[in-house]
Design a protein around this motif. Structure first.
Motif, mmCIF file in Angstrom:
data_model
loop_
_atom_site.group_PDB
_atom_site.id
_atom_site.type_symbol
_atom_site.label_atom_id
_atom_site.label_comp_id
_atom_site.label_asym_id
_atom_site.label_seq_id
_atom_site.Cartn_x
_atom_site.Cartn_y
_atom_site.Cartn_z
ATOM 1 N N ASP A 37 0.817 -1.215 0.000
ATOM 2 C CA ASP A 37 0.000 0.000 0.000
ATOM 3 C C ASP A 37 0.850 1.266 0.000
ATOM 4 O OD1 ASP A 37 -2.307 -1.492 0.075
ATOM 5 O OD2 ASP A 37 -2.451 -1.440 2.256
ATOM 6 N N HIS A 38 0.333 2.275 -0.676
ATOM 7 C CA HIS A 38 1.019 3.560 -0.752
ATOM 8 C C HIS A 38 0.350 4.552 0.186
ATOM 9 C CE1 HIS A 38 3.551 2.446 -4.114
ATOM 10 N NE2 HIS A 38 2.522 1.738 -4.527
ATOM 11 N N PHE A 39 1.129 5.479 0.680
ATOM 12 C CA PHE A 39 0.660 6.493 1.607
ATOM 13 C C PHE A 39 1.065 7.854 1.078
ATOM 14 C CE2 PHE A 39 1.426 2.595 3.907
ATOM 15 C CZ PHE A 39 0.264 2.432 4.633
ATOM 16 N N GLU A 40 0.427 8.871 1.591
ATOM 17 C CA GLU A 40 0.742 10.238 1.181
ATOM 18 C C GLU A 40 2.013 10.747 1.842
ATOM 19 O OE1 GLU A 40 -1.087 12.618 -0.744
ATOM 20 O OE2 GLU A 40 -2.292 10.954 -1.483
ATOM 21 N N GLY A 41 2.205 10.462 3.101
ATOM 22 C CA GLY A 41 3.296 11.063 3.857
ATOM 23 C C GLY A 41 2.951 12.507 4.180
ATOM 24 N N GLN A 42 3.697 13.099 5.078
ATOM 25 C CA GLN A 42 3.485 14.503 5.412
ATOM 26 C C GLN A 42 3.958 15.362 4.251
ATOM 27 O OE1 GLN A 42 5.690 15.126 9.011
ATOM 28 N NE2 GLN A 42 4.067 14.332 10.309
ATOM 29 N N SER A 43 3.200 16.381 3.939
ATOM 30 C CA SER A 43 3.594 17.253 2.836
ATOM 31 C C SER A 43 4.734 18.162 3.283
ATOM 32 C CB SER A 43 2.402 18.079 2.363
ATOM 33 O OG SER A 43 1.991 18.958 3.379
ATOM 34 N N ALA A 44 5.447 18.654 2.313
ATOM 35 C CA ALA A 44 6.530 19.609 2.559
ATOM 36 C C ALA A 44 6.323 20.760 1.590
ATOM 37 C CB ALA A 44 7.884 18.946 2.364
ATOM 38 N N ASP A 45 5.550 21.741 2.018
ATOM 39 C CA ASP A 45 5.194 22.855 1.146
ATOM 40 C C ASP A 45 6.213 23.988 1.179
ATOM 41 O OD1 ASP A 45 2.821 21.542 0.377
ATOM 42 O OD2 ASP A 45 1.802 22.277 2.174
ATOM 43 N N GLN A 49 9.390 23.544 6.377
ATOM 44 C CA GLN A 49 8.585 22.367 6.680
ATOM 45 C C GLN A 49 9.330 21.095 6.285
ATOM 46 O OE1 GLN A 49 4.805 22.179 4.641
ATOM 47 N NE2 GLN A 49 3.890 21.014 6.308
ATOM 48 N N ALA A 50 10.021 21.110 5.155
ATOM 49 C CA ALA A 50 10.799 19.946 4.732
ATOM 50 C C ALA A 50 11.884 19.621 5.747
ATOM 51 C CB ALA A 50 11.405 20.188 3.352
ATOM 52 N N VAL A 51 12.593 20.638 6.209
ATOM 53 C CA VAL A 51 13.657 20.427 7.198
ATOM 54 C C VAL A 51 13.073 19.898 8.506
ATOM 55 C CG1 VAL A 51 15.401 21.613 8.613
ATOM 56 C CG2 VAL A 51 15.225 22.095 6.158
ATOM 57 N N SER A 52 11.958 20.454 8.934
ATOM 58 C CA SER A 52 11.296 19.985 10.154
ATOM 59 C C SER A 52 10.855 18.534 10.011
ATOM 60 C CB SER A 52 10.096 20.884 10.464
ATOM 61 O OG SER A 52 9.397 20.404 11.583
ATOM 62 N N ASN A 53 10.240 18.211 8.872
ATOM 63 C CA ASN A 53 9.796 16.838 8.639
ATOM 64 C C ASN A 53 10.973 15.875 8.591
ATOM 65 O OD1 ASN A 53 7.200 17.823 8.496
ATOM 66 N ND2 ASN A 53 6.956 17.489 6.310
ATOM 67 N N LEU A 54 12.067 16.283 7.959
ATOM 68 C CA LEU A 54 13.254 15.436 7.920
ATOM 69 C C LEU A 54 13.774 15.172 9.326
ATOM 70 C CD1 LEU A 54 15.279 16.831 4.891
ATOM 71 C CD2 LEU A 54 14.371 14.521 5.128
ATOM 72 N N SER A 55 13.839 16.200 10.123
ATOM 73 C CA SER A 55 14.364 16.066 11.474
ATOM 74 C C SER A 55 13.523 15.107 12.311
ATOM 75 C CB SER A 55 14.428 17.436 12.142
ATOM 76 O OG SER A 55 14.915 17.313 13.457
ATOM 77 N N SER A 56 12.225 15.345 12.353
ATOM 78 C CA SER A 56 11.371 14.504 13.200
ATOM 79 C C SER A 56 11.257 13.082 12.656
ATOM 80 C CB SER A 56 9.982 15.131 13.367
ATOM 81 O OG SER A 56 9.339 15.255 12.118
ATOM 82 N N THR A 57 11.165 12.941 11.348
ATOM 83 C CA THR A 57 11.028 11.608 10.769
ATOM 84 C C THR A 57 12.336 10.840 10.868
ATOM 85 O OG1 THR A 57 9.345 12.489 9.273
ATOM 86 C CG2 THR A 57 10.236 10.337 8.730
ATOM 87 N N ASN A 58 13.471 11.511 10.698
ATOM 88 C CA ASN A 58 14.755 10.851 10.891
ATOM 89 C C ASN A 58 14.901 10.349 12.326
ATOM 90 O OD1 ASN A 58 15.625 11.193 8.266
ATOM 91 N ND2 ASN A 58 16.855 12.994 8.718
ATOM 92 N N ASP A 59 14.453 11.144 13.289
ATOM 93 C CA ASP A 59 14.511 10.715 14.689
ATOM 94 C C ASP A 59 13.663 9.467 14.902
ATOM 95 O OD1 ASP A 59 16.172 12.843 15.296
ATOM 96 O OD2 ASP A 59 14.590 14.054 16.234
ATOM 97 N N GLN A 80 5.823 3.692 5.954
ATOM 98 C CA GLN A 80 5.060 4.943 5.954
ATOM 99 C C GLN A 80 5.979 6.153 6.122
ATOM 100 O OE1 GLN A 80 1.685 4.902 8.611
ATOM 101 N NE2 GLN A 80 1.139 2.821 8.009
ATOM 102 N N LEU A 81 6.988 6.028 6.969
ATOM 103 C CA LEU A 81 7.912 7.143 7.187
ATOM 104 C C LEU A 81 8.646 7.538 5.909
ATOM 105 C CD1 LEU A 81 9.578 6.159 10.606
ATOM 106 C CD2 LEU A 81 7.809 7.890 10.208
ATOM 107 N N THR A 82 8.932 6.551 5.074
ATOM 108 C CA THR A 82 9.694 6.862 3.860
ATOM 109 C C THR A 82 8.941 7.812 2.935
ATOM 110 O OG1 THR A 82 8.926 4.889 2.661
ATOM 111 C CG2 THR A 82 10.987 4.699 3.930
ATOM 112 N N TYR A 83 7.633 7.792 2.972
ATOM 113 C CA TYR A 83 6.872 8.719 2.139
ATOM 114 C C TYR A 83 7.099 10.163 2.576
ATOM 115 C CZ TYR A 83 4.580 4.831 -0.109
ATOM 116 O OH TYR A 83 4.337 3.703 -0.831
ATOM 117 N N THR A 84 7.131 10.391 3.873
ATOM 118 C CA THR A 84 7.412 11.728 4.385
ATOM 119 C C THR A 84 8.841 12.132 4.036
ATOM 120 O OG1 THR A 84 5.804 11.530 6.163
ATOM 121 C CG2 THR A 84 7.582 13.123 6.499
ATOM 122 N N LEU A 85 9.774 11.205 4.181
ATOM 123 C CA LEU A 85 11.163 11.506 3.834
ATOM 124 C C LEU A 85 11.300 11.830 2.353
ATOM 125 C CD1 LEU A 85 12.978 8.762 5.938
ATOM 126 C CD2 LEU A 85 12.920 11.221 6.390
#
Length: 134
Positions: A37-45, A49-59, A80-85
């Motif tokens: 299954d595919h997921f959307e992941g958190q958007s990075a507009d 936001q991209a840097v924040s998402n990278l930081s939290s998702t990497n953690d 699922q995390l990889t979609y946000t990354l």
């Protein structure tokens, strides 16, 4: 003209990220029917936001990878995390392209002594890169 080593390293890092993203995208297309299954992941507009998402998702990814064994649930979460990354890295690539264009404008403007061009593009570049070099 000598380029500062940090600039060269930064450009090399982002070029590697972008090349990896292209490979991942092509590889993903080839194996789309094999994938779960595919997921959307958190958007990075935005870059911030991209840097924040990278930081939290990497953690989050690091915490999961620190386990002695990965369960099926862990693997699903990682998937699922990889979609946000991927979203964050794609945005980072777009923004780096924009920053490279701005730096080129500053470079060309400085060669031709176009002060307004240098000031305008230089300021925009500095505002754009700020989330990366806090």
């Amino acid at each position: 003209m000598k380029r500062p080593i940090t600039r060269v390293l930064l450009v090399a890092l982002f070029a590697g990220l972008m090349a990896g993203g292209v490979y991942a995208e092509e590889n993903a297309k080839e194996h789309a029917e094999e994938r779960p299954d595919h997921f959307e992941g958190q958007s990075a507009d935005s870059l911030s936001q991209a840097v924040s998402n990278l930081s939290s998702t990497n953690d989050h990814l690091a915490a999961l990878l620190a386990k002695d064994e990965l369960s099926d649930d862990d693997m699903a979460i990682i998937h699922q995390l990889t979609y946000t990354l991927e979203n964050a890295l794609a945005k980072l690539g777009e923004e780096v392209d924009t920053m490279a264009d701005l730096v080129e404008e500053v470079h060309l403007g400085s060669e031709s002594m176009e002060r307004d061009r240098v000031r305008e593009n230089g300021q925009t570049y500095l505002e754009t890169i700020r989330p990366l070099v806090r």
